[in-house]
Design an enzyme around this catalytic site. Structure first.
Site: not given
Ligand code: C5P
Length: 237
Positions: A61, A64, A123, A215
């Site tokens: 992400k 900068d 999200t 997760r």
């Molecule tokens: O564990 P989980 O299913 O919530 O992981 C979602 C992954 O997507 C994490 O690595 C998180 O950093 C990434 N992510 C997110 N929402 C965003 C962008 C990336 O949850 N908008």
């Protein structure tokens, strides 16, 4: 569906990653690595993943000034990242510079240019959180669509957004613009900090190109079974 599921390796435990990547070899096509996994594995993981049939989404992400992000993206492109993201809020010029740098790096290394994605609004943020943190005149969905259009105009291939925003993004940016959706929770998984979520099946029904799941797989008692169930749900959509 194997090629539309991205497993988020959000851990710095190298043994866990070894085990998972060994176990999921024929089941999963994509891994997403962020700071933790990259820290544990180092850049040597890129050839290993690629030799074993995995594509790697580098989720750092970037956010900068244009020059720095261009160099960051160029570095990851040279290593063979197949997807790279940056915060669209970093701005039009930053995204344009990232695109130019990815083009150059891929050309120099004789590699395919990685897919470039703009992160819209995380999200984990809901409408109230959006107003609290951004104090914007726009609503959350309006801001997501605005950032998606900005990313598209700057030359990015798609965005990271919630499955709940797919329809308005499609309307604004068309069918070829990629939409990658985290915020995925099967009925049987815990919500954690995610707020704008759907199930895997609903995200596919709504038209996500890729879904990102962390997760619900990593914390499952049997991660292999969790992947299998998620793929089944996606296929049933
Ligand atoms: O564990 P989980 O299913 O919530 O992981 C979602 C992954 O997507 C994490 O690595 C998180 O950093 C990434 N992510 C997110 N929402 C965003 C962008 C990336 O949850 N908008």
């Amino acid at each position: 569906m194997k090629d539309r599921l991205i497993v988020a390796l959000d851990t710095d435990d190298g043994e866990d990653i070894d085990w998972l990547s060994g176990t999921l070899m024929d089941t999963v096509g994509w891994f997403k690595i962020g700071f933790q996994a990259l820290n544990a594995l180092g850049n040597e993981c890129f050839p290993w993943f690629s030799q074993n049939g995995y594509r790697v989404f580098v989720d750092l992400k970037f956010h900068d000034i244009p020059n720095t992000v261009a160099r960051d993206v160029g570095t990851m492109a040279k290593h063979g990242a197949r997807m790279i993201n940056m915060h669209a809020a970093g701005g039009f010029e930053m995204m344009q510079a990232a695109r130019a740098s990815a083009d150059d790096a891929a050309y120099d290394a004789n590699l395919r240019r990685p897919v470039l994605l703009g992160v819209t609004i995380l999200t984990s943020i809901d409408e109230a959180g959006f107003q609290q943190n951004f104090g914007s005149e726009r609503g959350l969905t309006e801001q997501v669509v605005y950032l998606a259009q900005l990313a598209q105009a700057a030359g990015l291939d798609g965005v990271v957004a919630s499955p709940l925003e797919i329809e308005p993004i499609r309307k604004a940016c068309g069918n070829k613009f990629l939409i990658v959706t985290p915020g995925i929770r099967p009925e049987w998984a815990e919500t954690g900090d995610q707020r704008r979520m759907t199930t895997p099946a609903e995200a596919i029904e709504r038209g996500a190109d890729y879904i990102v799941v962390g997760r619900p797989i990593l914390d499952a008692e049997d991660p292999e079974e969790a992947v299998y169930r998620i793929l089944q749900e996606m296929r049933g959509a």
